[in-house]
Design a protein around this motif. Structure first.
Motif, PDB file in Angstrom:
ATOM      1  N   MET A 194       0.847  -1.178   0.000  1.00 43.08           N
ATOM      2  CA  MET A 194       0.000   0.000   0.000  1.00 43.08           C
ATOM      3  C   MET A 194       0.893   1.242   0.000  1.00 43.08           C
ATOM      4  N   GLU A 195       0.588   2.190  -0.837  1.00 39.85           N
ATOM      5  CA  GLU A 195       1.354   3.427  -0.888  1.00 39.85           C
ATOM      6  C   GLU A 195       1.117   4.255   0.369  1.00 39.85           C
ATOM      7  N   ARG A 196       2.063   5.114   0.671  1.00 39.42           N
ATOM      8  CA  ARG A 196       1.957   5.948   1.873  1.00 39.42           C
ATOM      9  C   ARG A 196       0.717   6.828   1.853  1.00 39.42           C
ATOM     10  N   VAL A 197       0.411   7.409   0.719  1.00 42.50           N
ATOM     11  CA  VAL A 197      -0.759   8.292   0.625  1.00 42.50           C
ATOM     12  C   VAL A 197      -2.031   7.509   0.895  1.00 42.50           C
ATOM     13  N   ASP A 198      -2.129   6.298   0.338  1.00 43.27           N
ATOM     14  CA  ASP A 198      -3.307   5.464   0.580  1.00 43.27           C
ATOM     15  C   ASP A 198      -3.411   5.070   2.049  1.00 43.27           C
ATOM     16  N   LEU A 199      -2.263   4.741   2.645  1.00 39.61           N
ATOM     17  CA  LEU A 199      -2.249   4.387   4.061  1.00 39.61           C
ATOM     18  C   LEU A 199      -2.683   5.574   4.911  1.00 39.61           C
ATOM     19  N   LYS A 219      -6.387   6.034   4.677  1.00 45.08           N
ATOM     20  CA  LYS A 219      -7.074   4.987   5.440  1.00 45.08           C
ATOM     21  C   LYS A 219      -7.035   5.312   6.939  1.00 45.08           C
ATOM     22  N   LEU A 220      -5.866   5.689   7.433  1.00 38.80           N
ATOM     23  CA  LEU A 220      -5.742   6.026   8.848  1.00 38.80           C
ATOM     24  C   LEU A 220      -6.576   7.246   9.216  1.00 38.80           C
ATOM     25  N   LEU A 221      -6.555   8.265   8.374  1.00 41.46           N
ATOM     26  CA  LEU A 221      -7.364   9.459   8.642  1.00 41.46           C
ATOM     27  C   LEU A 221      -8.851   9.129   8.620  1.00 41.46           C
ATOM     28  N   GLY A 222      -9.255   8.293   7.689  1.00 41.82           N
ATOM     29  CA  GLY A 222     -10.660   7.915   7.600  1.00 41.82           C
ATOM     30  C   GLY A 222     -11.148   7.166   8.832  1.00 41.82           C
TER      31      GLY A 222
END
Length: 148
Positions: A1-6, A9-12
């Motif tokens: 998983m790319e950092r931006v996607d991670l 996900k964490l922010l969501g």
């Protein structure tokens, strides 16, 4: 998983976010070091040791640093008058500069976005009245529901 996607996900999944201020949102750490240097400039032969202690205890409140320097490094009595003098000197040396210091890249944009969808808090060793003044001057007070 790319950092931006991670990150998305964490922010969501987050209900709230708590930020530090100095060095995290604003490039102000060097300004703080200058404040300690100004406070202890009358001790040039001990300044290197004093500044090493202050830098090595980054998240220690300034009053605790002042006391430690006076009592443990300088071997001098630490009085309420000395505390007031050092506090005034530190604030005079740092507050306006921190208000005008550059933000960490994209900090304001990030805050603007996340505060719409998340509870946000600011936790700092900077005394609350001074931090409130800095946030007000920067126009950032609106980004935080809690400031301590």
């Amino acid at each position: 998983m790319e950092r931006v996607d991670l990150l998305r996900k964490l922010l969501g999944a987050s209900q709230g976010l708590v930020f530090d201020f100095d060095g995290t949102l604003v490039k102000s750490n060097a300004i703080k070091w200058q404040g300690f240097e100004a406070c202890f400039s009358e001790f040039p032969d001990r300044l290197e040791e004093i500044l090493a202690y202050c830098r090595g205890h980054n998240h220690t409140p300034r009053w605790d640093k002042f006391r430690h320097v006076y009592e443990q490094i300088l071997g001098l009595a630490y009085t309420p008058e000395i505390e007031q003098r050092l506090s005034r000197r530190f604030e005079q040396t740092t507050t306006v500069q921190i208000t005008q210091a550059p933000e960490i890249p994209f900090a304001e944009e990030f805050l603007r976005r996340v505060c719409k969808a998340h509870w946000t808090g600011l936790l700092s060793a900077t005394p609350s009245p001074i931090l409130d003044e800095i946030l007000k001057e920067r126009g950032w007070k609106r980004f935080f529901q809690e400031v301590q």
